[in-house]
Design an enzyme around this catalytic site. Sequence first.
Site, short mmCIF file in Angstrom:
data_model
loop_
_atom_site.label_atom_id
_atom_site.label_comp_id
_atom_site.label_asym_id
_atom_site.label_seq_id
_atom_site.Cartn_x
_atom_site.Cartn_y
_atom_site.Cartn_z
N GLU A 200 0.83 -1.20 0.00
CA GLU A 200 0.00 0.00 0.00
C GLU A 200 0.87 1.25 0.00
O GLU A 200 2.03 1.23 0.44
CB GLU A 200 -0.89 0.04 1.24
CG GLU A 200 -1.97 -0.99 1.27
CD GLU A 200 -2.80 -0.90 2.53
OE1 GLU A 200 -3.90 -1.46 2.52
OE2 GLU A 200 -2.35 -0.28 3.51
N ARG A 292 -12.68 -8.97 17.09
CA ARG A 292 -12.57 -9.34 18.51
C ARG A 292 -12.66 -8.07 19.33
O ARG A 292 -12.74 -6.96 18.80
CB ARG A 292 -11.23 -10.02 18.78
CG ARG A 292 -10.04 -9.20 18.29
CD ARG A 292 -8.71 -9.80 18.67
NE ARG A 292 -7.60 -9.20 17.96
CZ ARG A 292 -7.03 -8.03 18.24
NH1 ARG A 292 -7.52 -7.30 19.23
NH2 ARG A 292 -6.01 -7.57 17.56
#
Length: 633
Positions: A200, A292
Amino acid sequence: MFTKILIANRGEIACRVAATARRMGIKTVAVYSEADANAKHVAVCDEAVLIGPAAAKESYLRADKIIEVAKATGAQAIHPGYGFLSENAEFADACAAAGLVFIGPPASAMRAMGSKSAAKSLMEKANVPLVPGYHGDQQDADFLHTQADRIGYPVLLKASAGGGGKGMRVIECSEQFKEALASCKREAISSFGDDKVLAEKYLQRPRHIEIQVFADTLGNCIYLFERDCSVQRRHQKVLEEAPAPNMPAERRAAMGEAAVAAAKAVGYVGAGTVEFIANQDGSFYFMEMNTRLQVEHPVTEMITGTDLVEWQLRVAAGEPLPKQQHELAIHGHAIEARIYAENPEKGFLPSIGTLRHMQIPAAVAFELGGSAAQPAAVRVDSGVRSGDAISPYYDPMIAKLIVWGADRKQALARMAQALSQYQIVGLATNIAFLKRLVEGQAFSSADLDTGLIERHHDSLFPAAHAAPASVLALAAVALIEAEKEISAAQSGANAADPWGQALGWRMNQAYLRTLSFSDEYAAEQPYRVGVAYRASDWLFSVGEAAPQVLSLMSQQGCDFSIKLGEQAVHGSVRRDGELLHVFCNGAHYPLTYLDPMAHAGESETEGGRLTAPMPGKVVAVLASAVRCGRSGH
């Protein structure tokens, strides 16, 4: 609602989940490795079962063993905490197959978000903004090199299955690419068993902002505002706060709605975090989703008056979300600091050993689920106690220190004060570094980006300086008073004999003595402290400095109040062998007392060996045989 759950984790998060379960009347089962037999999380749960040796792969990562224990103990659900099996889709499937509820998102959502590259493809379809880059499956080194050249340097390489800063490399130019790629893949396969990477554009001075999302099984999905996690070192978070400073309401709403869209795109259920990288101009891009509960979830709890673990349990039991979007509001400001057993001055090298002494700040009990208008000012979430060991097997976190203030200025002041009150003896910590960070101009003025620590390296890592006279005076008084106590205890029937007392009494002249101290960073030569005993006080000097009157005003255990000249000094002195740990004015000074009697007759330390500061693994030996130019050699 469940009547018993198993917590498939250890340390701070296991204790955190157990606290909420206890408040809700739910019994808990702990699992532990041989290294954690005496751990705090074992003590705070209703039951505890040994599952294997110290290595995580033989204990906390044994999904089959954990499910076996859950069924044997009658647990109805498993809370995975964070780390270990928390984002393991196969484990979630195995729980379902065994008739157990996995307190987390569906396995399908974890699979969708578990691969960074696949997740970005999904986000693109959901119109969530993405950083320019390559997120495909083609992993040929030359092809990836071409993609990096196309994106333009600097480029960020990331392990597709990664997290926690592992398998990440910033590449400044094309010539560095191949070596960085090999290193990145090597770390990725070691940490995650998958060497797939994505590339990226590396943004300059970005902020790391994440949105807490929550969804239930009835189709409701909301966001609980944002956390700013920009202060990082080697891509690992150091400080987190909520809400993000200087966040306009319209951008908060836009990021929250994008996060909800991301969660809905994968049919998410439970607690999750959508992480964005944000430019200084306000533009933001999807980075990844953590499926999570996050380490930094307490700051969200403190500004919203919620208990996110309770929400997890209720949603997993099939209940609707406790609140809808319009019922949520931000109250005040919260900051979290991660207290680690590590040495910032030595490249944040982890420190292992025993917590011989730990004194936490004066914390107000945090009543989760209570009124958001009056949350606790200070909260400490920890999985260790004094006497516990920090081992090389697990993350070296000691605690999370969380503070709340009516605004950011008050929260900053409370954090600095709480860090000043922390005392740890037995291993190195990052407490002093955190205090410099919190009090530094960049963080206090909210000039935030992920390169803050590197940009302000000189102020955050100042040159070592000599211990002040007041600190040496505290050490001297602590030694002298300890000698008196030992002498009094040993004198017995001869208590009236002045020759048997360590009071410095002399018949014709004052008792003059020299005490020597050294420390690790400051003085090349030991500190030479002169002490002249008088009837009720001492004359004290350091080196060639003029003597000052030193007197003890009060003592309570290890806490001393002394007067040095006209200066009143307050501090604590904790002794650990020959080390005197002096805590004074929010700073920690470890001083070695050079006892002339203790070293009599000792030989010099054996030399000629190379040693490592902590256990590790040799991954490569960069050496080769060289043939001599002469024939036969």
